[in-house]
Design a protein around this motif. Structure first.
Motif, PDB file in Angstrom:
ATOM      1  N   ASP A  89       3.949   0.502 -33.560  1.00 28.82           N
ATOM      2  CA  ASP A  89       3.106  -0.568 -34.101  1.00 28.82           C
ATOM      3  C   ASP A  89       2.403  -0.045 -35.349  1.00 28.82           C
ATOM      4  O   ASP A  89       1.718   0.982 -35.299  1.00 28.82           O
ATOM      5  CB  ASP A  89       2.068  -0.976 -33.045  1.00 28.82           C
ATOM      6  N   PRO A  90       2.547  -0.719 -36.500  1.00 21.24           N
ATOM      7  CA  PRO A  90       1.945  -0.191 -37.736  1.00 21.24           C
ATOM      8  C   PRO A  90       0.471  -0.502 -37.893  1.00 21.24           C
ATOM      9  O   PRO A  90      -0.158  -0.032 -38.847  1.00 21.24           O
ATOM     10  CB  PRO A  90       2.765  -0.897 -38.831  1.00 21.24           C
ATOM     11  N   HIS A  91      -0.108  -1.281 -36.996  1.00 27.92           N
ATOM     12  CA  HIS A  91      -1.485  -1.732 -37.188  1.00 27.92           C
ATOM     13  C   HIS A  91      -2.477  -0.664 -36.741  1.00 27.92           C
ATOM     14  O   HIS A  91      -2.255   0.051 -35.763  1.00 27.92           O
ATOM     15  CB  HIS A  91      -1.735  -3.023 -36.406  1.00 27.92           C
ATOM     16  N   ARG A  92      -3.596  -0.607 -37.456  1.00 34.03           N
ATOM     17  CA  ARG A  92      -4.677   0.320 -37.119  1.00 34.03           C
ATOM     18  C   ARG A  92      -5.656  -0.334 -36.158  1.00 34.03           C
ATOM     19  O   ARG A  92      -5.728  -1.559 -36.061  1.00 34.03           O
ATOM     20  CB  ARG A  92      -5.418   0.765 -38.382  1.00 34.03           C
ATOM     21  N   VAL A  93      -6.417   0.503 -35.466  1.00 37.45           N
ATOM     22  CA  VAL A  93      -7.452   0.012 -34.552  1.00 37.45           C
ATOM     23  C   VAL A  93      -8.720  -0.245 -35.357  1.00 37.45           C
ATOM     24  O   VAL A  93      -9.125   0.595 -36.169  1.00 37.45           O
ATOM     25  CB  VAL A  93      -7.725   1.040 -33.441  1.00 37.45           C
ATOM     26  N   PRO A  94      -9.365  -1.402 -35.197  1.00 39.23           N
ATOM     27  CA  PRO A  94     -10.599  -1.666 -35.953  1.00 39.23           C
ATOM     28  C   PRO A  94     -11.672  -0.623 -35.664  1.00 39.23           C
ATOM     29  O   PRO A  94     -11.759  -0.075 -34.560  1.00 39.23           O
ATOM     30  CB  PRO A  94     -11.023  -3.064 -35.464  1.00 39.23           C
ATOM     31  N   ARG A 197      20.529  -5.799 -37.723  1.00 37.77           N
ATOM     32  CA  ARG A 197      19.295  -6.574 -37.562  1.00 37.77           C
ATOM     33  C   ARG A 197      18.165  -5.722 -36.998  1.00 37.77           C
ATOM     34  O   ARG A 197      17.012  -5.822 -37.427  1.00 37.77           O
ATOM     35  CB  ARG A 197      19.557  -7.772 -36.641  1.00 37.77           C
ATOM     36  N   ALA A 198      18.477  -4.868 -36.018  1.00 40.41           N
ATOM     37  CA  ALA A 198      17.456  -3.984 -35.451  1.00 40.41           C
ATOM     38  C   ALA A 198      16.956  -2.991 -36.498  1.00 40.41           C
ATOM     39  O   ALA A 198      15.757  -2.661 -36.534  1.00 40.41           O
ATOM     40  CB  ALA A 198      18.021  -3.240 -34.244  1.00 40.41           C
ATOM     41  N   ALA A 199      17.864  -2.508 -37.368  1.00 31.51           N
ATOM     42  CA  ALA A 199      17.436  -1.595 -38.434  1.00 31.51           C
ATOM     43  C   ALA A 199      16.502  -2.309 -39.406  1.00 31.51           C
ATOM     44  O   ALA A 199      15.532  -1.720 -39.903  1.00 31.51           O
ATOM     45  CB  ALA A 199      18.659  -1.042 -39.168  1.00 31.51           C
ATOM     46  N   LEU A 200      16.780  -3.593 -39.680  1.00 31.41           N
ATOM     47  CA  LEU A 200      15.882  -4.368 -40.530  1.00 31.41           C
ATOM     48  C   LEU A 200      14.509  -4.519 -39.888  1.00 31.41           C
ATOM     49  O   LEU A 200      13.475  -4.452 -40.567  1.00 31.41           O
ATOM     50  CB  LEU A 200      16.504  -5.741 -40.794  1.00 31.41           C
ATOM     51  N   VAL A 201      14.485  -4.722 -38.579  1.00 27.93           N
ATOM     52  CA  VAL A 201      13.212  -4.806 -37.849  1.00 27.93           C
ATOM     53  C   VAL A 201      12.430  -3.510 -37.986  1.00 27.93           C
ATOM     54  O   VAL A 201      11.205  -3.514 -38.228  1.00 27.93           O
ATOM     55  CB  VAL A 201      13.472  -5.132 -36.362  1.00 27.93           C
ATOM     56  N   ARG A 202      13.099  -2.379 -37.870  1.00 26.73           N
ATOM     57  CA  ARG A 202      12.413  -1.089 -37.964  1.00 26.73           C
ATOM     58  C   ARG A 202      11.830  -0.860 -39.357  1.00 26.73           C
ATOM     59  O   ARG A 202      10.753  -0.291 -39.502  1.00 26.73           O
ATOM     60  CB  ARG A 202      13.371   0.047 -37.614  1.00 26.73           C
ATOM     61  N   VAL A 203      12.556  -1.324 -40.379  1.00 24.37           N
ATOM     62  CA  VAL A 203      12.077  -1.129 -41.743  1.00 24.37           C
ATOM     63  C   VAL A 203      10.875  -2.021 -42.043  1.00 24.37           C
ATOM     64  O   VAL A 203       9.865  -1.574 -42.600  1.00 24.37           O
ATOM     65  CB  VAL A 203      13.217  -1.395 -42.750  1.00 24.37           C
ATOM     66  N   LEU A 204      10.981  -3.316 -41.670  1.00 26.88           N
ATOM     67  CA  LEU A 204       9.947  -4.273 -42.051  1.00 26.88           C
ATOM     68  C   LEU A 204       8.774  -4.324 -41.081  1.00 26.88           C
ATOM     69  O   LEU A 204       7.646  -4.620 -41.493  1.00 26.88           O
ATOM     70  CB  LEU A 204      10.564  -5.677 -42.161  1.00 26.88           C
ATOM     71  N   LEU A 205       9.017  -4.047 -39.808  1.00 32.97           N
ATOM     72  CA  LEU A 205       7.968  -4.209 -38.800  1.00 32.97           C
ATOM     73  C   LEU A 205       7.431  -2.884 -38.265  1.00 32.97           C
ATOM     74  O   LEU A 205       6.500  -2.880 -37.465  1.00 32.97           O
ATOM     75  CB  LEU A 205       8.484  -5.054 -37.631  1.00 32.97           C
ATOM     76  N   GLY A 206       8.015  -1.775 -38.666  1.00 31.97           N
ATOM     77  CA  GLY A 206       7.489  -0.475 -38.286  1.00 31.97           C
ATOM     78  C   GLY A 206       6.546   0.059 -39.346  1.00 31.97           C
ATOM     79  O   GLY A 206       6.316  -0.578 -40.380  1.00 31.97           O
ATOM     80  N   PRO A 207       5.965   1.218 -39.143  1.00 26.39           N
ATOM     81  CA  PRO A 207       5.082   1.813 -40.142  1.00 26.39           C
ATOM     82  C   PRO A 207       5.839   2.110 -41.430  1.00 26.39           C
ATOM     83  O   PRO A 207       7.010   2.496 -41.412  1.00 26.39           O
ATOM     84  CB  PRO A 207       4.600   3.105 -39.470  1.00 26.39           C
TER      85      PRO A 207
END
Length: 427
Positions: A89-94, A197-207
Motif C-alpha cells: 500500500d503506497p499510502h502513509r499513515v496520518p 494487467r497485474a504488472a500494470l497494477v503494481r506499477v500504478l497502484l504500488g509505491p
C-alpha cells in the motif's frame, strides 16, 4: 513495469498447472468489476455535474477523487490472488488521528491521484479486454465440448459459435476434440494478458520509486534498531546474570570478613570501606542495567515501567495510564524511553515542582503525555535529547510533539500507531 513480468507464463509446465485457471478467473473478476465501476462512475459524474449547479453536487464530485482508494485496495488484493506477490500500500499513515487529518493527507498524496487515474482506466478501457479474453478462454472451449450433446438433443443441427452449422455427429465430435485441445493453447495468451494487467497494477497502484526507496530506508533503520535492541538486552542479561551476581557475592564475602576481623583495627576499617564501595558499585551497576533495558518493562509492561521511572525521579511525578493491553516490544520500549528522557529533562532543565505522565490507547494509536509546571522554553534543537528521542519514536512510525512556551508549562506528547498484542493492566 517489471521487464520480466512475462517469464512465469513461459516457464515449463505452466499450461498443466492451475495458473491459467487463476488467470482466467482474475480477468473475469476484473472485467465484471470494471463493468460495474463504469456504470457507477457514469451515474456519479452525471449526478454530480447536474447537482453542481445547486452546489449540492460539489461534495459528491470532491468525493469522487477518493473513489480510487477502495478500487485500488481491491485491485491489489486481486493481483496477489493471481501470482501470490503482495502489492504494498503506497499510502502513509496520518500524523494525527481524525477524519480531517486523513482527508488532508489523502488529497495531497500522489498515490491518490494515480489510483483515481487507474480507476478511470479500469472503468472505461480495461474491462472490455478483460471480459473478452476471459470469455474466450472459458466459453469457447466449453461451447465446442457441448457441440455433440447439443446436436444429439436437437436431432437436426447445431450452430457452433454462430459460424458453422453442424449436422453430422462425426463433425460434432471433432469440434469436441478441438474443445479439449484448445485450453492448453489458450493458457499462454490468457496468462500473458493477466500478467500484463497485474504488472500494470503494481506499477500504478504500488509505491513509486522514491516511495520504495524511503520504505527500504525505513525498513533498514527498523532492522538496525531491532538489532540494537537485541544487543542491549543481551548486554543487560549478561550484566544481570554475571557481573551483578559476582558483585553481590563479593559484598557478602567482604561483610563476612569484616565480622571476622578484629574490631577497631585498620583491617576492619579497610574491610568496611571496601564493603561500602562494593555496595555503591552494585547500586551503580543496577542503575546501568535498568537504563539499558528495565526488566519491569518486559515483565509488567509500560505502565509499571513508567511508574518505576517516576519513582526514581527527583521531581514528584504522578502517573496515570488507561491501557488494558500490552503492545509490541519496540512500541513499549520507545514509549518507556520517551518517558525516561522527558523526566530526565524535567529534573535537569525545567525547575519544575511536579510532573505528570499519562498514557491512553484510542483509534489505533498509543498516546503518552509528559507535562510539568516548570519554566518552559524546551527546544529539541538545543541538544536536550529530544531530537534523538524523536528519531527513536519515528522508527516505530510514531511522532513526537513538544509544546514549551517561555514560562511554561511544558508538554511532550508521543503518538505511536500500533495494535495491542495481549492483556495489560490499567494503572
Amino acid at each position: 513495469m517489471d521487464k520480466d513480468w512475462w517469464r512465469p507464463v513461459l516457464r515449463p509446465g505452466f499450461a498443466r498447472s492451475a495458473a491459467p485457471w487463476r488467470a482466467a478467473g482474475y480477468l473475469l473478476v476484473t472485467g465484471l468489476t470494471g463493468l460495474l465501476l463504469c456504470a457507477g462512475l457514469l451515474v456519479s459524474v452525471v449526478a454530480g455535474g447536474a447537482l453542481a449547479v445547486l452546489l449540492v453536487g460539489l461534495p459528491l464530485l470532491a468525493a469522487l477523487a477518493l473513489v480510487g482508494l477502495p478500487v485500488a485496495a481491491w485491485e491489489r488484493r486481486l493481483a496477489r490472488f493471481l501470482d501470490g506477490g503482495r502489492v504494498p500500500d503506497p499510502h502513509r499513515v496520518p500524523d494525527r488521528p481524525g477524519l480531517a487529518a486523513w482527508l488532508r493527507l489523502r488529497y495531497r498524496e500522489r498515490a491518490t491521484w494515480r489510483e483515481l487515474g487507474f480507476t478511470a482506466l479500469a472503468g472505461f478501457v480495461l474491462w472490455p479486454v478483460d471480459l473478452a479474453v476471459a470469455g474466450c478462454a472459458l466459453a469457447v472451449p466449453g461451447y465446442l465440448l457441448a457441440t455433440l450433446p447439443l446436436l444429439l438433443l436437437d436431432g437436426e443441427q447445431v450452430n457452433v459459435l454462430k459460424l458453422w452449422q453442424v449436422r453430422s455427429p462425426w463433425v460434432a465430435g471433432l469440434f469436441g476434440l478441438a474443445g479439449l485441445a484448445l485450453p492448453p493453447l489458450l493458457a499462454y495468451p490468457v496468462g500473458l494478458v493477466a500478467a500484463a494487467r497485474a504488472a500494470l497494477v503494481r506499477v500504478l497502484l504500488g509505491p513509486g520509486g522514491q516511495d520504495r526507496r524511503i520504505g527500504e530506508l525505513v525498513s533498514s533503520r527498523a532492522r538496525l534498531v531491532d538489532a540494537f535492541e537485541a544487543e542491549r538486552r543481551r548486554i543487560e542479561r549478561d550484566l544481570h546474570d554475571g557481573a551483578q551476581q559476582r558483585l553481590v557475592a563479593l559484598r557478602m564475602t567482604l561483610g563476612l570478613a569484616r565480622m571476622d576481623a578484629p574490631p577497631e583495627g585498620p583491617l576492619a576499617d579497610r574491610l568496611t570501606a571496601a564493603h561500602r564501595e562494593a555496595g555503591e558499585v552494585l547500586a551503580e551497576l543496577r542503575e546501568l542495567i535498568n537504563g539499558i533495558h528495565p526488566q519491569v518493562l518486559t515483565d509488567r509492561g509500560l505502565p509499571e515501567a513508567c511508574a518505576d521511572a517516576a519513582d526514581r525521579s527527583p521531581v514528584p511525578v504522578t502517573t496515570r495510564f488507561a491501557l488494558s493491553a500490552r503492545f509490541p516490544a519496540p512500541v513499549e520500549s520507545a514509549g518507556y524511553f520517551a518517558v525516561s528522557e522527558a523526566l530526565a529533562n524535567v529534573a535537569k532543565h525545567s525547575g519544575a515542582s511536579a510532573a505528570t505522565v499519562e498514557g491512553r490507547y484510542a483509534d489505533g494509536r498509543l498516546t503518552i503525555e509528559v507535562a510539568d509546571d516548570g519554566r518552559g522554553g524546551a527546544d529539541p534543537g538545543r541538544g536536550t535529547g529530544l531530537t534523538g528521542l524523536a528519531d527513536r519514536v519515528a522508527v516505530v512510525h510514531g511522532t513526537l510533539a513538544v509544546s514549551s512556551p517561555p514560562g511554561g508549562p511544558t508538554l511532550v506528547r508521543v503518538d505511536i500507531p500500533c495494535a495491542p498484542t495481549g492483556t495489560g493492566v490499567e494503572r
